[in-house]
Each structure stands twice: as structure tokens, then as C-alpha cells.
Design an enzyme around this catalytic site. Structure first.
Site, PDB file in Angstrom:
ATOM      1  N   GLU A 111       1.001  -1.300  -0.111  1.00 25.81           N
ATOM      2  CA  GLU A 111      -0.085   0.043  -0.087  1.00 25.81           C
ATOM      3  C   GLU A 111       0.999   1.157   0.090  1.00 25.81           C
ATOM      4  O   GLU A 111       2.103   1.119   0.070  1.00 25.81           O
ATOM      5  CB  GLU A 111      -0.946  -0.006   1.421  1.00 25.81           C
ATOM      6  CG  GLU A 111      -1.998  -1.098   1.146  1.00 25.81           C
ATOM      7  CD  GLU A 111      -2.905  -1.150   2.322  1.00 25.81           C
ATOM      8  OE1 GLU A 111      -3.859  -0.714   1.921  1.00 25.81           O
ATOM      9  OE2 GLU A 111      -2.638  -1.341   3.238  1.00 25.81           O
ATOM     10  N   HIS A 225      -9.218   9.799   3.596  1.00 31.25           N
ATOM     11  CA  HIS A 225      -8.685   8.616   2.770  1.00 31.25           C
ATOM     12  C   HIS A 225      -8.920   9.200   1.290  1.00 31.25           C
ATOM     13  O   HIS A 225     -10.112   9.676   0.934  1.00 31.25           O
ATOM     14  CB  HIS A 225      -9.425   7.184   3.016  1.00 31.25           C
ATOM     15  CG  HIS A 225      -8.783   6.130   2.251  1.00 31.25           C
ATOM     16  ND1 HIS A 225      -8.862   5.875   0.946  1.00 31.25           N
ATOM     17  CD2 HIS A 225      -8.026   4.929   3.073  1.00 31.25           C
ATOM     18  CE1 HIS A 225      -8.158   4.782   0.754  1.00 31.25           C
ATOM     19  NE2 HIS A 225      -8.037   4.294   1.935  1.00 31.25           N
ATOM     20  N   ARG A 267      -0.933   8.760   2.045  1.00 35.72           N
ATOM     21  CA  ARG A 267      -2.509   9.293   1.956  1.00 35.72           C
ATOM     22  C   ARG A 267      -2.820  10.842   1.845  1.00 35.72           C
ATOM     23  O   ARG A 267      -3.664  11.248   0.939  1.00 35.72           O
ATOM     24  CB  ARG A 267      -3.281   8.668   2.959  1.00 35.72           C
ATOM     25  CG  ARG A 267      -3.302   7.192   2.929  1.00 35.72           C
ATOM     26  CD  ARG A 267      -4.365   6.565   3.950  1.00 35.72           C
ATOM     27  NE  ARG A 267      -4.377   5.284   3.826  1.00 35.72           N
ATOM     28  CZ  ARG A 267      -4.848   4.315   4.476  1.00 35.72           C
ATOM     29  NH1 ARG A 267      -5.441   4.778   5.706  1.00 35.72           N
ATOM     30  NH2 ARG A 267      -5.044   3.145   4.289  1.00 35.72           N
ATOM     31  N   HIS A 328     -11.494   9.428   7.171  1.00 34.16           N
ATOM     32  CA  HIS A 328     -11.641   7.943   7.671  1.00 34.16           C
ATOM     33  C   HIS A 328     -10.494   7.498   8.732  1.00 34.16           C
ATOM     34  O   HIS A 328     -11.059   6.474   9.425  1.00 34.16           O
ATOM     35  CB  HIS A 328     -10.456   7.767   6.458  1.00 34.16           C
ATOM     36  CG  HIS A 328     -10.118   6.046   6.306  1.00 34.16           C
ATOM     37  ND1 HIS A 328     -10.997   5.161   6.003  1.00 34.16           N
ATOM     38  CD2 HIS A 328      -8.983   5.257   6.465  1.00 34.16           C
ATOM     39  CE1 HIS A 328     -10.339   3.835   6.111  1.00 34.16           C
ATOM     40  NE2 HIS A 328      -8.941   3.812   6.358  1.00 34.16           N
ATOM     41  N   ARG A 363      -1.131   8.539   9.150  1.00 32.40           N
ATOM     42  CA  ARG A 363      -1.040   7.136   9.365  1.00 32.40           C
ATOM     43  C   ARG A 363      -0.690   6.201   8.192  1.00 32.40           C
ATOM     44  O   ARG A 363      -1.054   6.548   7.345  1.00 32.40           O
ATOM     45  CB  ARG A 363      -2.326   6.628   9.847  1.00 32.40           C
ATOM     46  CG  ARG A 363      -2.214   5.067   9.915  1.00 32.40           C
ATOM     47  CD  ARG A 363      -3.425   4.469  10.622  1.00 32.40           C
ATOM     48  NE  ARG A 363      -4.440   4.552   9.791  1.00 32.40           N
ATOM     49  CZ  ARG A 363      -5.144   3.427   9.038  1.00 32.40           C
ATOM     50  NH1 ARG A 363      -4.380   2.464   8.917  1.00 32.40           N
ATOM     51  NH2 ARG A 363      -6.479   3.663   8.422  1.00 32.40           N
TER      52      ARG A 363
HETATM   53  C1  LIG Z   1     -13.674   1.126   6.045  1.00 32.22           C
HETATM   54  C2  LIG Z   1     -12.448   1.103   6.744  1.00 32.22           C
HETATM   55  C3  LIG Z   1     -11.056   0.256   6.186  1.00 32.22           C
HETATM   56  C4  LIG Z   1     -10.121   0.082   7.010  1.00 32.22           C
HETATM   57  N1  LIG Z   1      -9.243  -0.796   6.780  1.00 32.22           N
HETATM   58  C5  LIG Z   1      -8.208  -0.625   7.534  1.00 32.22           C
HETATM   59  C6  LIG Z   1      -7.021  -1.752   7.082  1.00 32.22           C
HETATM   60  O1  LIG Z   1      -7.212  -2.485   5.844  1.00 32.22           O
HETATM   61  N2  LIG Z   1      -5.958  -1.799   7.746  1.00 32.22           N
HETATM   62  C7  LIG Z   1      -5.690  -0.885   8.948  1.00 32.22           C
HETATM   63  O2  LIG Z   1      -4.740  -1.234   9.737  1.00 32.22           O
HETATM   64  N3  LIG Z   1      -6.740  -0.384   9.479  1.00 32.22           N
HETATM   65  C8  LIG Z   1      -7.844  -0.087   8.745  1.00 32.22           C
HETATM   66  N4  LIG Z   1      -9.016   0.700   9.036  1.00 32.22           N
HETATM   67  C9  LIG Z   1      -8.793   1.520  10.479  1.00 32.22           C
HETATM   68  C10 LIG Z   1      -9.068   0.464  11.367  1.00 32.22           C
HETATM   69  O3  LIG Z   1     -10.299  -0.626  11.051  1.00 32.22           O
HETATM   70  C11 LIG Z   1      -9.593   1.200  12.721  1.00 32.22           C
HETATM   71  O4  LIG Z   1      -8.789   2.143  12.994  1.00 32.22           O
HETATM   72  C12 LIG Z   1      -9.482   0.075  13.769  1.00 32.22           C
HETATM   73  O5  LIG Z   1     -10.236  -1.184  13.639  1.00 32.22           O
HETATM   74  C13 LIG Z   1      -9.942   0.489  15.056  1.00 32.22           C
HETATM   75  O6  LIG Z   1     -10.009  -0.511  16.149  1.00 32.22           O
HETATM   76  P1  LIG Z   1     -10.547   0.006  17.547  1.00 32.22           P
HETATM   77  O7  LIG Z   1     -10.551  -1.433  18.069  1.00 32.22           O
HETATM   78  O8  LIG Z   1      -9.867   1.154  18.103  1.00 32.22           O
HETATM   79  O9  LIG Z   1     -12.047   0.646  17.139  1.00 32.22           O
HETATM   80  P2  LIG Z   1     -13.440   0.191  16.586  1.00 32.22           P
HETATM   81  O10 LIG Z   1     -12.987  -0.864  15.708  1.00 32.22           O
HETATM   82  O11 LIG Z   1     -13.868   0.907  15.662  1.00 32.22           O
HETATM   83  O12 LIG Z   1     -14.358  -0.190  17.775  1.00 32.22           O
HETATM   84  C14 LIG Z   1     -14.712   0.760  18.686  1.00 32.22           C
HETATM   85  C15 LIG Z   1     -15.532   0.157  19.488  1.00 32.22           C
HETATM   86  O13 LIG Z   1     -15.904   0.988  20.729  1.00 32.22           O
HETATM   87  C16 LIG Z   1     -17.569   1.036  20.659  1.00 32.22           C
HETATM   88  N5  LIG Z   1     -17.857   2.244  21.384  1.00 32.22           N
HETATM   89  C17 LIG Z   1     -17.907   3.447  20.704  1.00 32.22           C
HETATM   90  N6  LIG Z   1     -18.047   4.455  21.484  1.00 32.22           N
HETATM   91  C18 LIG Z   1     -18.885   3.688  22.554  1.00 32.22           C
HETATM   92  C19 LIG Z   1     -19.513   4.194  23.737  1.00 32.22           C
HETATM   93  N7  LIG Z   1     -19.727   5.509  24.157  1.00 32.22           N
HETATM   94  N8  LIG Z   1     -19.842   3.229  24.608  1.00 32.22           N
HETATM   95  C20 LIG Z   1     -19.519   1.750  24.350  1.00 32.22           C
HETATM   96  N9  LIG Z   1     -18.840   1.314  23.478  1.00 32.22           N
HETATM   97  C21 LIG Z   1     -18.613   2.288  22.370  1.00 32.22           C
HETATM   98  C22 LIG Z   1     -18.088   0.808  19.221  1.00 32.22           C
HETATM   99  O14 LIG Z   1     -19.384   0.373  19.354  1.00 32.22           O
HETATM  100  C23 LIG Z   1     -17.054  -0.421  19.039  1.00 32.22           C
HETATM  101  O15 LIG Z   1     -17.279  -1.799  19.444  1.00 32.22           O
HETATM  102  C24 LIG Z   1     -10.194   0.923   8.230  1.00 32.22           C
HETATM  103  C25 LIG Z   1     -11.028   1.607   8.571  1.00 32.22           C
HETATM  104  C26 LIG Z   1     -12.307   1.626   8.025  1.00 32.22           C
HETATM  105  C27 LIG Z   1     -13.377   2.536   8.510  1.00 32.22           C
END
Ligand SMILES: Cc1cc2nc3c(=O)[nH]c(=O)nc-3n(C[C@H](O)[C@H](O)[C@H](O)COP(=O)(O)OP(=O)(O)OC[C@H]3O[C@@H](n4cnc5c(N)ncnc54)[C@H](O)[C@@H]3O)c2cc1C
Length: 433
Positions: A111, A225, A267, A328, A363
Site C-alpha cells: 500500500e 482517505h 495518503r 477515514h 498514518r
Molecule cells: C472502511 C475502513 C477500512 C479500514 N481498513 C483498514 C485496514 O485495512 N488496515 C488497518 O490497519 N486499518 C484499517 N482501518 C482502520 C481500522 O479499522 C480502525 O482504526 C481500527 O479497527 C480501530 O479499532 P478499535 O478497536 O480502536 O475501534 P473500533 O473497531 O472502531 O471499535 C470501537 C468500539 O467502541 C464501541 N464504542 C464507541 N463508543 C462507545 C461508547 N460510548 N460506549 C460503548 N462502546 C462504544 C463501538 O461500538 C465499537 O465496538 C479501516 C477503517 C475503515 C473504516
């Protein structure tokens, strides 16, 4: 209602689930999530997860991460990320994630701004596969209790010590008293009109940090993005066309078929070039041209992107894909050290809500899932080693449901107003309070 637990985890994305799996089975763990467990950005991740290919690749991986981050990164955190990358990928394999393979091992893809192919992936649905494997393992853990439809509204604290949280669980107040609290509540995309993120991920952790004077860092670093699918009436969220499509040879062209940028630059550079091209050509999108790829390759390598575009009337084996930049990812967040400790005692943050400093100002592609893995495991290890010395006083909260609902509204305006000040030129991209 009030409950007591050793560790409270807020969020069911990669950071929350992996933290739960790395906490000692002797600890009583409560994991809450705002809606259903799978409604997280982790589930949506497409491209893959970066990893050093071997020990020799670590320095180059570090350099690539720093260069993409415009050298605003925290070098120690970047080193930890690179050095612990292979170990965490191996753990995922042990949890059952079947990354795509070739005859020499992983089928690494490329990438933007990576000097070599070093991204492991499951076709273009890496996030879903990672989520499913971790969730299946968490469900088997007898020491972990899950509360869905349970929203964090505020933390409970005594001075600068976190003692748990106030939540609304299925319409009722639930106070959760915890020796250690891990915020893994994700980014801020739901605050933007146009974002690839789940609409429910709305920077709640950031608002709660502002309310409680918890140190924040790099809030102005928000990633757009370059290539979300352009749609006149977007569905609930904008559909992403993964950077790995460009990594596999996709070219960006304007309406006259002319290339205007090297597609594999960082990006921020590519997104800015597209904005400029859109302004210059007075068009709300540019095109991604993947005509050099064979139809069969496209369908097998990008099955999700192929089928989602098809649903919207675009056959990407025959047509150019209209794309435009949208919000993004959030590089900033709650300031943490390399054990995910925040400025408040007994409060940890990991994943997108946190700012370890690994990403700097921008990032590097596919470093986010890796950051979630590396630093949630470090938080869990730190808690395993230190929780015996934590003793919290339980104080009953006197807040009624109306007051808690009011706090929830305040959180939303706190976050929106904060980002309005920070993103000046993109302020009209934010939703209203
Ligand atoms: C379309 C897309 C494609 C991506 N592709 C990639 C990729 O290929 N590679 C990569 O490294 N990254 C990628 N990313 C980024 C990556 O997916 C995210 O940064 C990462 O998954 C974040 O993980 P997390 O556990 O921090 O949060 P998330 O997976 O977003 O989880 C957050 C959690 O917190 C919960 N939550 C939020 N607020 C509250 C609240 N007030 N009370 C209780 N629960 C709450 C939500 O419900 C959710 O369960 C992508 C992102 C997107 C949107």
C-alpha cells in the site's frame, strides 16, 4: 443498577477484544459495546495489517512509518510497533485468522508509502476475518461478560483516579465499578457527514476525556482517505476502495483519462492531489482505473469491493471507479505511553481512541489494526502485573436517567465543537450538534 468488576473494557473492536484475550483468566472482565459487537470499524477493515517481514525489515518499516507520519511520530512507540508486529500476527494466526498465502508463506501486499510488500490480508475483508476470530475466542472465555447496547457516558472517578464508568444499558443506567478501565471506543468518523466509519463511532472517548481533563494529543491530525466510492446519495457510510487496489496497480485518472499523481505516495499527499484535481476540473470525483488487471484477478483479490460496487451498478471489471476523499481515521486521541496508560490513574486507552504517537501526522496504511493489537496487549500485560495493588472505593452515583441523557448530549457537542475549532477548512464536513 451497580456492578463491580476487575477490568472494564469499552469497545468490541480489535483493541477491546484483543485486550480481553490478553487479560489473565483469573480476572473478572466486563466488556461493553455501544450497539452490537460487530458494529465497529475493525469489521470494515479491508486492506490488511502491516508487519515487519523479518528482523531485517524492522528498520525499514520504522523508516516508512516515520516518513508517512512526516516525522511527527513518537520514535519509541514506532519501534515497539515494528518490533512486536510479527509476534502479534502469529497470535492472530493461532486465534484462527487465515491470512492469504502463497508458496513462500504470506502473500504480502503493498500500500502507499511502504517501501516493500509487507501487508498480510484476507482478500479485501481482513477486518471481518480478524473480528470473527477474536470474537469467537472471547465468547469462550468464562471470565469475560459482554454487555451489548451499553453506552459509556462518563467515567466514575475520585480525583485523578478512574474507578469505572456510568453507562446506559438497554435504556437503563448501569454503573460499572472497576479497578482498571480500558477505553477502546474507536475514532471520530461518525462526527463527519462523509466518512468510511461506522456512524456510531462518534469520538465519545475523546469527549469524556475533555470533560475529565484527561490529556489529549495531536487532535488536529485527522486522515482523509483518498479513495472512497463517490455516490450522490451515500448509504449509511461511505464505501471504501482500499488502498491495496492502488497497491496492486490501480491508477488515478481525471475525466480526460490523464494521471495526475503517483498513487503510492502517503495518503495525505494523494488526498490533497485529488482535491486539487477535483477543483481544477470542477468535478466531485476522479476515477480509479484498474483496467490493467484481469477480471478474474479482480473478482478473487477484491471480492467485497467487486460485489459492493456491483450492487451500486458499477462493474469494476469493465468500468472506472469514481472516487473522492472522505474522513477515514484519527491519528490523535487520548495521550498514552507505551503501556497505554493515560494521564488518569487506572485508566488505559488503546486502538483508535488513543494517541501512542506511532502515526505522527499521517498514518501509514494498515498500521492501525497493528497498533490496536500491539498496544492493547501491552495494556493487558501491565494490568495483569499490577492489578493486585489497586483498591478502589465504591461510591454510589446519584445521577438519574435524565441527567445521564443530558451528559450524552453534552458529550456530542463537546466533541463537535472541539473538532470545529481544529479542522477550520473542513468544518462544514462535521455534523451538527
Ligand atoms: C472502511 C475502513 C477500512 C479500514 N481498513 C483498514 C485496514 O485495512 N488496515 C488497518 O490497519 N486499518 C484499517 N482501518 C482502520 C481500522 O479499522 C480502525 O482504526 C481500527 O479497527 C480501530 O479499532 P478499535 O478497536 O480502536 O475501534 P473500533 O473497531 O472502531 O471499535 C470501537 C468500539 O467502541 C464501541 N464504542 C464507541 N463508543 C462507545 C461508547 N460510548 N460506549 C460503548 N462502546 C462504544 C463501538 O461500538 C465499537 O465496538 C479501516 C477503517 C475503515 C473504516
Amino acid at each position: 443498577m451497580d456492578i463491580c468488576t476487575d477490568v472494564l473494557i469499552v469497545g468490541s473492536g480489535v483493541a477491546g477484544l484483543y485486550a480481553a484475550l490478553n487479560l489473565s483468566s483469573r480476572l473478572n472482565v466486563t466488556l461493553i459495546t455501544k450497539t452490537t459487537v460487530d458494529e465497529c470499524n475493525t469489521y470494515l477493515a479491508q486492506g490488511g495489517i502491516s508487519t515487519a517481514r523479518n528482523k531485517q525489515d524492522e528498520p525499514l518499516f520504522i523508516d516508512d512509518t516515520l516518513r508517512a507520519g512526516v516525522y511527527k511520530n513518537d520514535i519509541n512507540a514506532v519501534k515497539v510497533l515494528a518490533e512486536e508486529s510479527m509476534d502479534n500476527i502469529e497470535n492472530l494466526v493461532n486465534y484462527g485468522v487465515a491470512f492469504d498465502l502463497c508458496e513462500n508463506g504470506y502473500e504480502y501486499t503493498r500500500e502507499g508509502a511502504h517501501s516493500v510488500n509487507r501487508i498480510v490480508h484476507c482478500a479485501d475483508e481482513t477486518g471481518r476475518k480478524v473480528f470473527e476470530a477474536l470474537w469467537a475466542s472471547v465468547k469462550k472465555k468464562k471470565n469475560v461478560t459482554i454487555y451489548q447496547n451499553t453506552e459509556l457516558i462518563d467515567i466514575i472517578r475520585q480525583g485523578n483516579i478512574c474507578c469505572g464508568s456510568v453507562t446506559i444499558s438497554n435504556g437503563k443506567i448501569l454503573n460499572i465499578h472497576a479497578k482498571a478501565t480500558i477505553l477502546a471506543s474507536g475514532g471520530i468518523g461518525g462526527l463527519f457527514k462523509n466518512s468510511t466509519n461506522q456512524r456510531t463511532v462518534t469520538g465519545d472517548g475523546i469527549a469524556i476525556a475533555i470533560r475529565n481533563n484527561i490529556a489529549l494529543k495531536d487532535l488536529e491530525y485527522i486522515q482523509f482517505h483518498p479513495t472512497a466510492l463517490y455516490e450522490v446519495s451515500p448509504h449509511k457510510k461511505r464505501f471504501l476502495i482500499s488502498e491495496s487496489v492502488r497497491g496492486e496497480g490501480g491508477k488515478l485518472i481525471n475525466s480526460k483519462g490523464e494521471r495526475f499523481i503517483d498513487e503510492l505516495l502517503p495518503r495525505n499527499v494523494v488526498a490533497n492531489a485529488i482535491y486539487e484535481e477535483e477543483n481544477r476540473t470542477k468535478s466531485p470525483y476522479v476515477f480509479l482505473d484498474i483496467s490493467a488487471m484481469k477480471g478474474e484477478f479482480i473478482v478473487n483479490r477484491f471480492p467485497l469491493i467487486y460485489s459492493e460496487c456491483k450492487k451500486r451498478g458499477i462493474d469494476i471489471t469493465k468500468q472506472f471507479i469514481p472516487v473522492t476523499p472522505v474522513q477515514h481515521y484519527f491519528m490523535g486521541g487520548i495521550q498514552v505511553d507505551t503501556f497505554s496508560r493515560t494521564s488518569m490513574e487506572n485508566l488505559f486507552a488503546c486502538g483508535e481512541v488513543s494517541c501512542t504517537g506511532v502515526h505522527g501526522a499521517n498514518r501509514l496504511a494498515s498500521n492501525s489494526l497493528l497498533e490496536g493489537l500491539v498496544f492493547s496487549r501491552r495494556a493487558a500485560k501491565f494490568i495483569n502485573d499490577n492489578i493486585h495493588s489497586i483498591d478502589i472505593k465504591i461510591t454510589q452515583s446519584s445521577l438519574g436517567l435524565d441527567e445521564v441523557q443530558e451528559l450524552k448530549r453534552e458529550n456530542r457537542s463537546l466533541a463537535i465543537n472541539k473538532f470545529k475549532l481544529l479542522v477550520e477548512d473542513k468544518a462544514d464536513e462535521l455534523v451538527s450538534c
